[in-house]
Write a protein that holds these residues in place. Structure first.
Motif, short mmCIF file in Angstrom:
data_model
loop_
_atom_site.label_atom_id
_atom_site.label_comp_id
_atom_site.label_asym_id
_atom_site.label_seq_id
_atom_site.Cartn_x
_atom_site.Cartn_y
_atom_site.Cartn_z
N GLU A 112 -4.10 7.27 0.66
CA GLU A 112 -3.77 6.04 -0.06
C GLU A 112 -3.84 6.26 -1.57
O GLU A 112 -4.77 6.88 -2.08
N GLN A 134 0.87 -1.18 0.00
CA GLN A 134 0.00 0.00 0.00
C GLN A 134 0.90 1.22 0.00
O GLN A 134 1.91 1.26 0.71
N THR A 143 3.38 -7.05 8.78
CA THR A 143 3.22 -5.79 8.07
C THR A 143 4.25 -4.79 8.59
O THR A 143 4.38 -4.61 9.80
N LYS A 144 4.95 -4.15 7.69
CA LYS A 144 5.97 -3.14 8.02
C LYS A 144 5.61 -1.83 7.33
O LYS A 144 4.87 -1.81 6.36
N VAL A 145 6.18 -0.74 7.82
CA VAL A 145 5.95 0.58 7.23
C VAL A 145 7.30 1.26 7.03
O VAL A 145 8.12 1.33 7.95
N HIS A 179 3.51 0.67 2.95
CA HIS A 179 3.17 -0.44 3.84
C HIS A 179 3.37 -1.72 3.02
O HIS A 179 2.91 -1.80 1.88
N SER A 232 8.55 4.93 6.23
CA SER A 232 8.01 6.29 6.25
C SER A 232 8.93 7.27 5.53
O SER A 232 10.14 7.19 5.65
N ASP A 273 4.86 7.10 2.08
CA ASP A 273 4.95 5.99 3.03
C ASP A 273 4.53 4.72 2.31
O ASP A 273 3.58 4.74 1.52
#
Length: 97
Positions: free
Chosen positions: A29, A22, A86-88, A79, A90, A77
């Protein structure tokens, strides 16, 4: 004085990133296909991303709290999945075209 410049259209996917992916620009989004596409290890946007370039004097004044910055600065960002979690990532770096 702050200046808004086109920074580029591409960002690198984090190492090992797996789908689903994402993508958000300033918290909004983005839709794969119309706003961006995944090409190899990069995300390629359909339009240029813009960043604010701040002069040294303005940066110093902001650091001292004399005034803020109101230019356009698009933060990306991402995802993604990595090893089942799940990681992000930034404010990923925008790659120059």
């Amino acid at each position: 004085m702050a200046e808004t410049v086109e920074a580029g259209r591409r960002v690198r996917l984090p190492r090992g990133a797996e789908r689903p992916i994402q993508v958000f620009i300033n918290g909004v989004e983005q839709a794969e296909g119309s706003d961006y596409r995944v090409h190899g290890r990069e995300i390629v946007f359909s339009r240029p991303l813009v960043k604010e370039r701040v002069s040294r004097g303005r940066w110093l004044a902001m650091a001292l709290g004399l005034f803020g910055s109101y230019g356009t600065h698009e933060a990306v960002d991402v995802h993604f999945r990595l090893g089942g979690t799940t990681k992000v990532a930034s404010d990923v770096e925008v790659l120059a075209d």
